[in-house]
Design a protein around this motif. Structure first.
Motif, mmCIF file in Angstrom:
data_model
loop_
_atom_site.group_PDB
_atom_site.id
_atom_site.type_symbol
_atom_site.label_atom_id
_atom_site.label_comp_id
_atom_site.label_asym_id
_atom_site.label_seq_id
_atom_site.Cartn_x
_atom_site.Cartn_y
_atom_site.Cartn_z
ATOM 1 N N MET A 230 0.840 -1.200 0.000
ATOM 2 C CA MET A 230 0.000 0.000 0.000
ATOM 3 C C MET A 230 0.880 1.257 0.000
ATOM 4 O O MET A 230 0.648 2.160 0.771
ATOM 5 C CB MET A 230 -0.917 -0.006 1.225
ATOM 6 C CG MET A 230 -1.944 -1.100 1.184
ATOM 7 S SD MET A 230 -3.587 -0.462 0.859
ATOM 8 C CE MET A 230 -4.584 -1.600 1.803
ATOM 9 N N ASN B 56 -2.044 4.529 -3.395
ATOM 10 C CA ASN B 56 -1.493 3.541 -2.452
ATOM 11 C C ASN B 56 -1.829 2.118 -2.878
ATOM 12 O O ASN B 56 -1.062 1.200 -2.652
ATOM 13 C CB ASN B 56 -2.025 3.814 -1.046
ATOM 14 C CG ASN B 56 -1.346 5.019 -0.418
ATOM 15 O OD1 ASN B 56 -0.278 5.431 -0.860
ATOM 16 N ND2 ASN B 56 -1.963 5.585 0.589
ATOM 17 N N MET B 57 -3.005 1.970 -3.479
ATOM 18 C CA MET B 57 -3.377 0.630 -3.945
ATOM 19 C C MET B 57 -2.895 0.374 -5.370
ATOM 20 O O MET B 57 -3.185 -0.669 -5.945
ATOM 21 C CB MET B 57 -4.887 0.451 -3.836
ATOM 22 C CG MET B 57 -5.320 0.366 -2.374
ATOM 23 S SD MET B 57 -6.950 -0.334 -2.165
ATOM 24 C CE MET B 57 -7.885 1.133 -1.891
ATOM 25 N N ARG B 58 -2.189 1.330 -5.902
ATOM 26 C CA ARG B 58 -1.628 1.231 -7.258
ATOM 27 C C ARG B 58 -2.704 0.968 -8.310
ATOM 28 O O ARG B 58 -2.466 0.282 -9.297
ATOM 29 C CB ARG B 58 -0.498 0.185 -7.306
ATOM 30 C CG ARG B 58 0.663 0.590 -6.399
ATOM 31 C CD ARG B 58 1.863 -0.345 -6.502
ATOM 32 N NE ARG B 58 2.905 0.123 -5.568
ATOM 33 C CZ ARG B 58 4.175 0.326 -5.891
ATOM 34 N NH1 ARG B 58 4.598 0.095 -7.110
ATOM 35 N NH2 ARG B 58 5.037 0.746 -4.997
#
Lengths: 293, 757
Positions: A1, A41-43
């Motif tokens: 994350m 953050n979660m790409r």
């Protein structure tokens, strides 16, 4: 994350921001960050550049000019929530803000960010559709305005060019004394609504003289219930009338996801449309969903 | 009799949690807080394919990424160890135990394929994107129906996805159903959901190459058992591994079992001769930590016309996910065994099929199998009572096992065990107390009523909570030179208040003020020579009872030492908290005695489980327009044998009820038909929030102390969750006149029920 690597830019002027956006490849604008940061953050998004608008001068503020509420795109949702001007002139927006995320997210979240993220169930998107707002954008070629009806181009996709920045939202206010109701149904407090309904009514001499009814969360963008609007103008507001005409909302094209089927969304559209109109017309009973939020 | 305090003894006192001051001041030390200068950071590449043949893992680019120290795949490990079962291991289960990393196949979305170790988590995540996978997708086994077929097999070598069928048997069900004047058969289903701990899992593995010693922080629950597994997997002696239990932010059965990472991270540390840290993020937590529940059944009841239950029979199936993890069979076993709960059902025949699908493997979650069984049973009971025209409460009261019928025999579970029996209790007492405190007679007038736009309904259910699993627990007590006592226990603290209640038990047993008990040291392999941990509501029953024994031995040692000094017999010595006092008031301070090296080891062993029990009642109001269920009131009454701390007990009860409400109304680990996981964030996996269930009342009693342990305590950590699904579903049935037989009762499902009426 952890976010993927990207180049960070913090322009101080709108011109500088537009310049960066027009020249950098695969750039993302950062407004309040309440959607972008988790997506980074979660790409889910992988930009090469992030252009932070938080230091850009003159992009926040609320004012009223000639019956139009003009809100800078970087105005925080919290500023709108606590604005006396918004509460007085645009009660629908005021009511809707109470449903937007949580206080912590409203502290950072901006109106422009919410509109550009364009979640199908976002309250501010529904309000802009209900109020026939206009979106002001700036690009390399100057500025232009987009009618909100034309603003959603698809799921999570606003109809702006890759090199354009939303700078302001213009909301034509309704005459003093108009009635407004924003209600929504979500699984838990603070969640994105499964379906929301925004009603605006002008009632003169016991008859509806002007009506706006918008259903959010059913389709990829909020839908105006024009059939209902037309059917109730000229009529006396009654629960029976609303119940009858709102059935037409069952025919809206609807999405399905893990939280709700299309049929359930269509059903909620009917229920919430009726409840919003009743609430706006002061016909609501003492059910919990009609009490102050 | 109500719980009323007649003394100031530590046991029974509402002591605020000793842990809380530390946590509230931000001074807790959770695994990510454990200092580890120079530690490397690991992230795990997980399968995004539910079922496939893993043909190749190309990490050559990732290995060259900035800051990357290693990429570990199955090839780097060589012979891949499996995670052995901790409970209920049968030879039939062996082929399905999980390898620590995917070798030739991937079997669920989230299965580890590679470990990237780098200078920071961000760099490791960057590199992870550059690992190229060659996976040949295979048809996913996405549900129980697919699992029953053999078209697509998770384990080709065994030829089946249906592992075995467990069989619960008591009495003669066929005879009981023969000629029964009333029977009813229904299908029920409980969805896949699980505990979501506030702190996700995490590990810090430190390898001391000079001494060949491994230290692992972040273990909990069954630390010694986990050390045994890891030692075997890594070819190390058990005492070459130290496992440290840091502060833990929630267990609920899920945290602390042995997972693939529990091998992978220590392996990486030894390979690199460096400290390696891994902290599970929330998205991983939802696909990598154990899932739970996910069971269905067809259940039939036979009754006499007066509502006397003749028997229960039927068959069910549990979806265990892709592998059988450490305790993967426990919930299904429990479902079969506790189907009848606290009721007098003398004839039971129930088959429970264990099925494998391409989903995250499952394990125990607070009230494992019991939540499911109670939902099945209590729903069927309300239907039967309604059919027979018997009041729902009366139906239950009539069928509860009476006190004089105890111990009550439970069904045997073939091929796992020979059954068991309950201990003691007055089940009707908690039912009556619940009815009274809930206000059942007054609220009965609301049934089915439409008030301010909502339909109201009420329901009540009874349950049994098995706790206090054996085999034993060990503690050590040491008298320190400042006159305080240090307490070391093999019980684990997963956030449930072990430090507080253990100090209470110790202070009580030693006749000392609690301030004399030093911060309780728990869980770690350094504190006792062998510990058994915290699961199955066993910490107070087993660990607490061991403290009682150790305290007795410590007092004996103090008396012996004092007797020497005071030239008298040990039996002449009294201990007053500060001093050992002999004849003629001659005394010696405990602090002075400590130099003699006074310590005691206590152990408590038992195979007798405890059975606390109770009743829950709920009042709901349903919006017929949306299907939304609001909880208006919830009343829980339990008898736990002996209350050590009413505050922590109340927290256990209310917290467990909220988790149960989450399972009844909100939470669902959803998958699509391709085995893709759809609930990967907390926006999709709907946990209850602070505003969802504001009114929950809980009352605890201690009328029937446990007969088999010196404290008289019964397990009390899980009861709160067990009856919630059944009670809420029955309240909705009562409000709307529908039959809600599938959980969760989400608004769309409730709306569908109303539509189909």
């Amino acid at each position: 994350m952890k976010p993927p690597p990207f180049q960070y830019h913090d322009p101080k002027t709108l011109a500088e921001a537009v310049g960066l956006l027009g020249t950098l490849d695969n750039a993302k604008l950062l407004a309040g960050g309440q959607s972008l940061m988790p997506m980074l953050n979660m790409r889910f998004v992988l930009p090469d550049h992030v252009i932070d608008l938080n230091l850009v001068e003159g992009m926040a503020g609320i004012k009223e000019t000639d019956g139009v509420l003009e809100i800078g795109a970087m105005t925080r949702q919290r500023e709108l929530e606590f604005s006396d001007l918004v509460a007085a002139k645009c009660p629908l927006l005021h009511q809707a803000l109470m449903h937007v995320g949580h206080r912590q997210t409203r502290n950072r979240g901006t109106i422009g960010g919410s509109l550009c993220h364009l979640d199908p169930a976002a309250e501010l998107v529904t309000v802009c559709m209900a109020h026939d707002a206009t979106i002001a954008v700036a690009g390399p070629g100057g500025t232009r305005e987009i009618a909100f009806a034309d603003f959603p181009a698809g799921y999570l996709t606003p109809a702006i060019e890759l090199n354009e920045i939303v700078t302001a939202i213009r909301i034509p206010v309704w005459p003093a004394g108009h009635k407004a109701a924003f209600i929504e149904f979500s699984r838990r407090h603070g969640d994105f609504a499964i379906v929301s309904a925004a009603a605006l009514l002008q009632i003169d001499g016991g008859r509806i003289t002007r009506a706006s009814l918008t259903i959010g969360g059913v389709a990829v963008a909020p839908v105006r219930a024009t059939e209902v609007e037309q059917a109730i103008v000229g009529q006396a507001p009654t629960s029976e009338l609303f119940a009858k005409v709102c059935e037409s909302c069952r025919s809206f094209e609807a999405m399905a996801d893990i939280h709700a089927s299309a049929e359930y969304r269509q059903h909620l559209a009917v229920v919430l449309a009726r409840r919003a109109l009743e609430k706006a017309a002061d016909l609501a009973d003492n059910a919990p969903w009609n009490r102050a939020h | 009799m109500d719980h009323s305090r007649t003394s100031n003894r530590p046991i029974g006192s509402p002591v605020e949690r000793l842990e809380d001051l530390r946590f509230l001041r931000g001074r807790g030390e959770f695994v990510d807080d454990v200092s580890s200068p120079g530690a490397l950071h690991a992230v795990i590449l997980r399968s995004s394919v539910a079922h496939g043949r893993l043909r190749g893992v190309d990490a050559s680019v990732a290995r060259k990424c900035p800051g990357v120290r290693a990429v570990i795949t199955a090839q780097d490990i060589g012979e891949i160890p499996v995670i052995t079962m901790r409970q209920e291991l049968l030879p039939e289960f062996k082929p399905y135990q999980q390898p620590v990393i995917a070798g030739d196949k991937v079997r669920y979305v989230g299965e580890p394929i590679a470990v990237v170790v780098a200078d920071s988590t961000a760099l490791a995540e960057d590199a992870l994107e550059h690992i190229a996978l060659d996976i040949e997708a295979l048809p996913p086994v996405a549900d129980r129906a697919a699992a029953r077929k053999t078209d697509s097999l998770l384990f080709e070598e065994t030829g089946r996805n249906h592992v075995i069928t467990l069989s619960a048997k008591l009495g003669d069900a066929a005879a009981a159903f023969h000629d029964a004047p009333y029977t009813r058969r229904e299908r029920f289903q409980v969805q896949r959901f699980t505990a979501v701990t506030m702190e996700p899992r995490g590990l810090l593995a430190e390898w001391d190459d000079a001494n060949g010693h491994l230290t692992v922080s972040g273990m909990t629950k069954v630390v010694f058992h986990n050390r045994r597994i890891l030692a075997k997997q890594m070819g190390l002696a058990e005492d070459a591994i130290t496992m440290i239990e840091a502060d833990v932010g929630g267990g609920f059965g899920v945290r602390g079992e042995f997972y693939p990472e529990d091998f992978l991270i220590p392996f990486a540390a030894r390979t690199l001769k460096r400290a390696v840290k891994w902290i599970e993020d929330r998205r991983e937590n939802l696909i990598a930590s154990n899932h739970a529940r996910d069971a269905e059944c067809e259940l039939e009841i036979a009754c006499d016309r007066d509502g006397t239950i003749r028997g229960l029979r039927g068959h069910g199936a549990a979806d265990l996910g892709a592998y059988i993890r450490t305790n993967g069979v426990t919930a299904a076993r429990n479902t079969a065994q506790v189907l009848s709960g606290p009721y007098r059902v003398s004839n039971i025949q129930f088959e429970m099929a264990l099925l494998l699908t391409n989903k995250t493997p499952s394990g125990t979650y607070r009230g494992p199998g019991r939540f499911e069984a109670d939902f099945f049973r209590e729903r069927l009971f309300d239907m039967a009572a309604n059919d027979l025209g018997i009041d729902r409460v009366e139906f239950r009261r009539r069928n509860l096992v009476a006190e004089h019928e105890m111990p009550w025999t439970l069904p045997t579970i073939q091929p796992l065990d020979q059954g068991g029996e309950t201990d003691n209790g007055d089940y009707r007492q908690t039912l009556d107390r619940c009815l009274k405190d809930f206000g059942w007679p007054e609220k009965s007038a609301l049934q089915g009523k439409l008030i301010d736009g909502r339909r109201h309904g009420i329901a009540i259910g009874c349950y049994l909570e098995g706790g206090g699993s054996g085999p034993r627990e060990n503690v050590r007590m040491v008298l320190e030179r400042d006159g305080t006592v240090s307490l070391y226990t093999g019980s684990s603290s997963v956030g449930q208040g072990v430090e507080t209640v253990m100090a209470q038990i110790a202070a009580d047993a030693l006749d000392m003020p609690m301030a004399r008990i030093n911060r309780v040291q728990h869980g770690s392999t350094t504190v006792v020579t062998q510990g058994y941990g915290s699961y199955s509501s066993r910490s107070i029953v087993m660990g607490g009872s061991a403290i009682v024994q150790a305290a007795g031995l410590l007092k004996d040692a103090i008396r012996a030492a004092a007797a020497k000094r005071l030239q008298c017999a040990p039996s002449d010595i009294a201990i007053d908290g500060d001093n050992a006092v002999g004849p003629d008031r001659a005394s010696v301070a405990l602090s002075a005695l400590a130099v003699d090296g006074i310590a005691a080891d206590g152990t408590y062993a038992s195979s007798k489980r405890t059975y606390s029990y109770g009743a829950h009642a709920a009042h709901v109001a349903v919006d017929p327009g949306t299907g939304h269920v609001a909880l208006i009131d919830y009343m829980a009454v339990e008898d736990v044998g002996r209350i050590i701390n009413p505050l922590t007990l109340h927290g256990q009860a209310v917290g467990a009820i909220v988790q149960g409400l989450g399972g009844a109304l909100l939470e669902h680990l959803a998958y699509d038909s391709a085995g893709q996981f759809l609930s990967g964030t907390l926006a999709d996996y709907l946990l209850p929030t602070a505003s969802d269930f504001p009114v929950i009342r809980a009352h605890a009693m201690e009328e029937r102390p446990a007969p088999h342990n010196p404290l008289g305590a019964k397990g009390a950590g899980e009861g709160g969750i067990i009856p919630v699904g059944g009670v809420i579903a029955n309240a909705i049935a009562n409000a709307l006149g529908v039959e809600p037989n599938i959980l969760p009762l989400s608004p769309p499902r409730v709306w569908e029920l109303m539509n189909c009426k």
